[in-house]
Design a protein around this motif. Structure first.
Motif, PDB file in Angstrom:
ATOM      1  N   UNK A 202      -2.405  -0.786   7.401  1.00 15.19           N
ATOM      2  CA  UNK A 202      -0.988  -0.871   7.077  1.00 15.19           C
ATOM      3  C   UNK A 202      -0.261  -1.900   7.928  1.00 15.19           C
TER       4      UNK A 202
ATOM      5  N   UNK B  63       3.650   5.079   3.496  1.00 15.65           N
ATOM      6  CA  UNK B  63       2.193   4.945   3.449  1.00 15.65           C
ATOM      7  C   UNK B  63       1.520   5.861   4.469  1.00 15.65           C
TER       8      UNK B  63
ATOM      9  N   UNK C 296       0.089  15.741   2.196  1.00  9.11           N
ATOM     10  CA  UNK C 296      -0.401  15.000   1.042  1.00  9.11           C
ATOM     11  C   UNK C 296      -1.620  15.686   0.458  1.00  9.11           C
TER      12      UNK C 296
ATOM     13  N   UNK D 121      -6.552   3.464   7.536  1.00  2.63           N
ATOM     14  CA  UNK D 121      -5.215   3.370   6.959  1.00  2.63           C
ATOM     15  C   UNK D 121      -4.234   2.808   7.973  1.00  2.63           C
TER      16      UNK D 121
ATOM     17  N   UNK E 111      -2.245  19.768  -7.335  1.00  2.00           N
ATOM     18  CA  UNK E 111      -2.363  19.066  -8.615  1.00  2.00           C
ATOM     19  C   UNK E 111      -3.713  19.382  -9.255  1.00  2.00           C
TER      20      UNK E 111
ATOM     21  N   UNK F 207       2.829  11.728  -8.013  1.00  2.00           N
ATOM     22  CA  UNK F 207       2.180  12.901  -8.638  1.00  2.00           C
ATOM     23  C   UNK F 207       1.611  12.593 -10.027  1.00  2.00           C
TER      24      UNK F 207
ATOM     25  N   UNK G  31      -1.502  10.585  -9.518  1.00  2.00           N
ATOM     26  CA  UNK G  31      -2.566  11.448  -8.987  1.00  2.00           C
ATOM     27  C   UNK G  31      -3.153  12.298 -10.097  1.00  2.00           C
TER      28      UNK G  31
ATOM     29  N   UNK H 243       0.851  -1.189   0.000  1.00  2.00           N
ATOM     30  CA  UNK H 243       0.000   0.000   0.000  1.00  2.00           C
ATOM     31  C   UNK H 243       0.880   1.230   0.000  1.00  2.00           C
ATOM     32  N   UNK H 244       0.687   2.083  -0.940  1.00  2.00           N
ATOM     33  CA  UNK H 244       1.507   3.300  -0.980  1.00  2.00           C
ATOM     34  C   UNK H 244       0.669   4.459  -1.510  1.00  2.00           C
ATOM     35  N   UNK H 245       1.076   5.677  -1.193  1.00  2.00           N
ATOM     36  CA  UNK H 245       0.373   6.826  -1.750  1.00  2.00           C
ATOM     37  C   UNK H 245       0.630   6.906  -3.255  1.00  2.00           C
ATOM     38  N   UNK H 246      -0.201   7.659  -3.953  1.00  2.00           N
ATOM     39  CA  UNK H 246      -0.036   7.758  -5.406  1.00  2.00           C
ATOM     40  C   UNK H 246       1.078   8.739  -5.723  1.00  2.00           C
TER      41      UNK H 246
ATOM     42  N   UNK I  42      -7.874   9.617   2.583  1.00  2.23           N
ATOM     43  CA  UNK I  42      -6.754   9.643   1.652  1.00  2.23           C
ATOM     44  C   UNK I  42      -6.927   8.542   0.616  1.00  2.23           C
ATOM     45  N   UNK I  43      -6.133   8.651  -0.443  1.00  4.52           N
ATOM     46  CA  UNK I  43      -6.120   7.653  -1.504  1.00  4.52           C
ATOM     47  C   UNK I  43      -4.854   6.833  -1.364  1.00  4.52           C
ATOM     48  N   UNK I  44      -4.971   5.545  -1.523  1.00  3.14           N
ATOM     49  CA  UNK I  44      -3.799   4.693  -1.456  1.00  3.14           C
ATOM     50  C   UNK I  44      -3.842   3.717  -2.612  1.00  3.14           C
TER      51      UNK I  44
END
Lengths: 180, 335
Positions: A56, B257, B264, A52, B271, A6, A9, A1-4, A36-38
């Protein structure tokens, strides 16, 4: 699992803005909590901060799904929106389409919408604009892409496709394995 | 003559006693370190205490003091266990009492290799293996590694060709090359470990030859080839339809994560703003359509020559029709 990243996104928001425009801000900045988005296994999930933290702690191989899946990235970097995102798209939709009761069934089976099945459409919809499809009782059925603009729809004959099908709630039964 | 002899005898006697006596005065002032063969006179040398502070007296005092110190040292040396080795007296010196400072700096710890790091993190312990292994073919014990080792694949005099292999392929040569590659790989790893320990930069390997090249090997090879110039690909021209490659040779880095969620969110909003700016504020198609429609309407107004109004569909329908389309608005006649 990781953030997007740029780039990811950017692609993701571009796709979302086709349906909800600048209301994405409502998804990012929510008054009732941090969401948040993951990214996990090429799928984008929308989850709260507490979820989250809990999620995780699961191993990457064992974690199947977390929060709400919005869609997935393809191998070439494009983003496909899934029907599981409908709950978040429907309230902030920019352009809507209402289907007649006769056409509802066809749409839920995965077919495109013809002009004969079209009940109402929001004014000012351009061609290839993302639209949310409702039934006559204002229940969101799915989403699609307008094949013609509102003006063009008035002039065309009843057997032409007006909305391309992208996702519908019938997929919960048809496409169970692919939706997570 | 006899007087002088007596005097000389007396003097000699005195001297002899002085020279050959092992007596030491003020022995407690002298520190002996037998291990270092060191005798230290603690306390001050009171040269000034002598009545005549002349150079000779000072010398005398120092000489006396030195003699006492050395005598004490030798006295203590003779106290130690003495052995006779080949006619000479040998004494084993004890441990050094006074530690001297280091002559050379403390050696640095050896750098941990990549495998050792991994083993430590996973908790893998090094199991001791025996040097000799039973070789079934030779029916004897042979070393596990090294010269004349057991189960040496390269020394087989007979190799069966596997069913899925090319019958013309040289299996012996294949084994030899495989061994050479293993050795080369080991050497590469060793040098890389050294480079890492010395914190030196190592140029990337780029593309290593493989037996089964994958789908993206070609695109990778293209990127590596365009970079392999003296100026590292700065002046290499692009091919006509070349797309920017995904293979940058750099490892991808992701944010953690559970990072700074507020940060963020801000980045995502930024963006969004960037994306919003990209969309042009003027919708070109709408504007052109509107302009076209306006010009058409204007033209139709300028030309009233048509007897029956042309059937207009769409938005023009309600605008152009006289008297309205609804039954409601129809002017009632013959009332």
């Amino acid at each position: 699992m990781r953030p997007l990243t740029p780039e990811e996104t950017g692609t993701f928001f571009e796709k979302l803005s086709k349906y909800i425009g600048e209301n994405i801000k409502l998804l990012i900045d929510r008054p009732d909590g941090t969401y948040c988005f993951r990214l996990h296994r090429d799928r984008v999930y929308y989850l709260s901060e507490e979820l989250l933290k809990i999620g995780s702690s699961a191993a990457r191989d064992n974690l199947l799904s977390i929060g709400s899946c919005f869609g997935k990235f393809t191998k070439s970097g494009k983003f496909h929106l899934h029907v599981t995102a409908l709950d978040y798209l429907a309230p902030s939709a920019k352009h809507k389409v209402w289907l007649k009761s006769s056409a509802e069934q066809q749409f839920l089976y995965g077919h495109h919408v013809m002009k004969s099945g079209l009940g109402r459409i929001t004014e000012g919809t351009e061609q290839y604009q993302g639209v949310i499809v409702y039934n006559m009782n204002d229940l969101p059925l799915g989403f699609g892409v307008a094949a013609k603009s509102t003006l063009a729809i008035r002039n065309c004959d009843p057997m032409t496709i007006v909305v391309f099908h992208q996702g519908d709630t019938g997929e919960y039964i048809r496409n169970e394995e692919f939706l997570t | 003559m006899a007087d002088t002899q007596i005097v000389v005898d007396k003097v000699l006697q005195k001297d002899v006693n002085k020279v050959f006596s092992t007596a030491v005065e003020n022995a407690e002032l002298i520190d002996i370190d037998e291990g270092l063969l060191l005798a230290t006179t603690t306390g001050n040398l009171n040269i000034r205490a002598t009545h005549d502070f002349t150079r000779q007296n000072g010398e005398e005092v120092i000489r006396q003091s030195t003699r006492s110190a050395v005598q004490t040292l030798f006295n203590s040396l003779w106290q130690l266990p003495v052995e006779q080795v080949e006619g000479t007296y040998v004494v084993t010196l004890p441990e050094i009492k006074m530690w001297l400072p280091r002559e050379k700096p403390i050696p640095k710890k050896r750098a941990v290799t990549k495998w050792q790091e991994y083993a430590k993190s996973k908790g893998i312990l090094n199991k001791k293996k025996s040097r000799m292994v039973w070789d079934e073919a030779a029916k004897e014990y042979k070393p596990r590694w090294g010269y004349k080792r057991a189960n040496d694949g390269t020394q087989d005099w007979l190799i069966e060709v596997p069913a899925n292999a090319d019958p013309m392929e040289d299996q012996f040569a294949k084994r030899q090359t495989a061994k050479k590659e293993r050795v080369a790989k080991n050497e590469l790893q060793r040098l890389r470990n050294i480079a890492r320990s010395q914190k030196r930069k190592v140029p990337g390997v780029g593309l290593t030859p493989t037996e089964q090249p994958s789908k993206d090997t070609l695109s990778k090879a293209l990127v590596v080839a365009r970079k392999s110039t003296a100026s590292l690909g700065k002046f290499t021209e692009k091919l006509p339809k070349e797309k920017p490659s995904k293979f940058t040779g750099k490892k991808r880095k992701f944010e953690p994560s559970i990072g700074d969620l507020k940060n963020e969110r801000e980045r995502q909003l930024k963006i969004l703003d960037v994306n919003a700016k990209k969309v042009p504020t003027i919708n070109v198609t709408k504007a052109t359509n509107r302009a076209l429609r306006e010009s058409e309407e204007q033209r139709s107004r300028e030309r009233p020559s048509r007897k029956t109004p042309k059937k207009q569909k769409g938005k023009g329908a309600s605008a152009g029709r006289k008297g309205g389309g609804n039954k409601k608005n129809r002017v009632k006649r013959n009332k």
